[in-house]
Design a protein around this motif. Structure first.
Motif, mmCIF file in Angstrom:
data_model
loop_
_atom_site.group_PDB
_atom_site.id
_atom_site.type_symbol
_atom_site.label_atom_id
_atom_site.label_comp_id
_atom_site.label_asym_id
_atom_site.label_seq_id
_atom_site.Cartn_x
_atom_site.Cartn_y
_atom_site.Cartn_z
ATOM 1 N N ASN A 115 -0.656 10.858 4.131
ATOM 2 C CA ASN A 115 -0.918 9.735 5.019
ATOM 3 C C ASN A 115 0.055 9.755 6.192
ATOM 4 O O ASN A 115 1.072 10.439 6.168
ATOM 5 N N GLU A 116 -0.260 8.952 7.205
ATOM 6 C CA GLU A 116 0.628 8.852 8.365
ATOM 7 C C GLU A 116 1.994 8.305 7.960
ATOM 8 O O GLU A 116 3.030 8.737 8.452
ATOM 9 N N ASN A 117 1.988 7.323 7.050
ATOM 10 C CA ASN A 117 3.226 6.755 6.519
ATOM 11 C C ASN A 117 3.235 6.930 5.009
ATOM 12 O O ASN A 117 2.212 6.755 4.360
ATOM 13 N N ASP A 158 0.839 -1.196 0.000
ATOM 14 C CA ASP A 158 0.000 0.000 0.000
ATOM 15 C C ASP A 158 0.877 1.250 0.000
ATOM 16 O O ASP A 158 1.030 1.919 1.036
ATOM 17 N N PRO A 159 1.463 1.606 -1.133
ATOM 18 C CA PRO A 159 2.433 2.701 -1.164
ATOM 19 C C PRO A 159 1.793 4.086 -1.268
ATOM 20 O O PRO A 159 1.413 4.540 -2.346
ATOM 21 N N ALA A 160 1.700 4.777 -0.141
ATOM 22 C CA ALA A 160 1.131 6.128 -0.132
ATOM 23 C C ALA A 160 2.189 7.144 -0.543
ATOM 24 O O ALA A 160 3.343 7.079 -0.101
ATOM 25 N N LEU A 161 1.799 8.076 -1.373
ATOM 26 C CA LEU A 161 2.704 9.126 -1.832
ATOM 27 C C LEU A 161 2.748 10.274 -0.810
ATOM 28 O O LEU A 161 1.769 10.508 -0.091
ATOM 29 N N PRO A 162 3.856 11.012 -0.738
ATOM 30 C CA PRO A 162 3.958 12.122 0.223
ATOM 31 C C PRO A 162 2.822 13.129 0.106
ATOM 32 O O PRO A 162 2.311 13.620 1.122
ATOM 33 N N GLN A 163 2.393 13.424 -1.119
ATOM 34 C CA GLN A 163 1.338 14.424 -1.312
ATOM 35 C C GLN A 163 -0.032 13.943 -0.836
ATOM 36 O O GLN A 163 -0.977 14.729 -0.739
#
Length: 261
Positions: free
Chosen positions: A30-32, A22-27
């Motif tokens: 997300n918490e991580n 589940d790779p969340a992007l900085p923009q």
């Protein structure tokens, strides 16, 4: 069939760990998020490079990888490359899609999930169509893993407190899994999922159904609960993919989990 693939992968890897990708992007705030070293101006490149690296780092300790569609929307074309890498590393590829729609829409999704090379996908039974979806999926050798008793807090209200014909809804879903001959159940390991619930589901679905167990790590899932199911596939996520050393992090869980099997 998916069950045979599961048995082969767990035996060859000596592991029953699944990694949630589940790779969340900085923009996305997300918490991580994906570490800066992977971030480039091209979003697809960022997602792909991070995903491929994580797959390689954890491959010695996992038997499957589960990319979540929600994190790749807009760049689903890279999922085929991710699946190829998963298979090259000797693991199963499961799409966390939570498919839930009318028959024709589900049929379209099945086509594309198969085209991308996945071995199985997650399915939401709440609008029905489980039987038809399983039949169509099995025609093209796709496994179907049904949301049965999830790990998030709201699941207690929606899947346990709500009843169908006097029984908790999760048991109704378990019976649907059995009747439809689906390949797996998504079940939580978090605190409100009592041992008895796991035993109940196992008794209903039978011995050839895989339990995709969620909630280990930040959600506080309890590893000792896996002893109540026959075919566990224990999911890890944020605690591994965002760790400074993902390989070391997954090995730590591997060492803990092997005590229970």
């Amino acid at each position: 069939m998916f069950y045979e693939k599961y048995l082969k992968a767990t035996k060859e890897k000596g592991s029953f760990i699944n990694l949630n990708l589940d790779p969340a992007l900085p923009q996305q705030r997300n918490e991580n998020v994906v570490p800066d070293r992977y971030v480039s101006k091209d979003v697809a490149e960022t997602l792909l490079n991070f995903s491929l690296d994580i797959i390689e780092q954890v491959s010695d300790y996992c038997c499957s990888i589960k990319p979540n569609t929600q994190y790749y929307l807009g760049h689903t074309d890279i999922l085929e490359k991710i699946v190829k890498k998963i298979h090259e590393e000797g693991m199963l590829a499961i799409l966390d899609h939570k498919l839930s729609d009318i028959g024709s829409s589900n049929g379209s999704a099945l086509y594309w999930i198969k085209e991308m090379g996945f071995d199985a996908f997650t399915f939401s039974p709440f609008v029905g169509n489980t039987q038809t979806t399983v039949e169509k999926a099995h025609e093209i050798n796709l496994g179907v893993i049904v949301l049965t008793l999830m790990s998030n807090p709201e699941a207690e209200k929606m899947m346990i407190d709500i009843t169908v014909n006097g029984q908790p809804y999760y048991l109704h879903i378990a019976k649907t899994v059995k009747e439809a001959e689906a390949d797996g159940c998504v079940v939580g390991l978090t605190c409100f999922v009592e041992d008895e619930y796991l035993k109940n589901i196992q008794e209903v679905v039978g011995d050839s159904v895989v339990f995709l167990l969620q909630g280990m790590g930040p959600q506080g899932g309890q590893a000792n609960k896996i002893r109540y199911v026959r075919n566990p596939l224990v999911s890890l996520g944020r605690a591994v993919i965002y760790a400074d050393d993902p390989r070391k992090a997954v090995k730590g869980y591997y060492d803990i989990l092997k005590r229970y099997r």
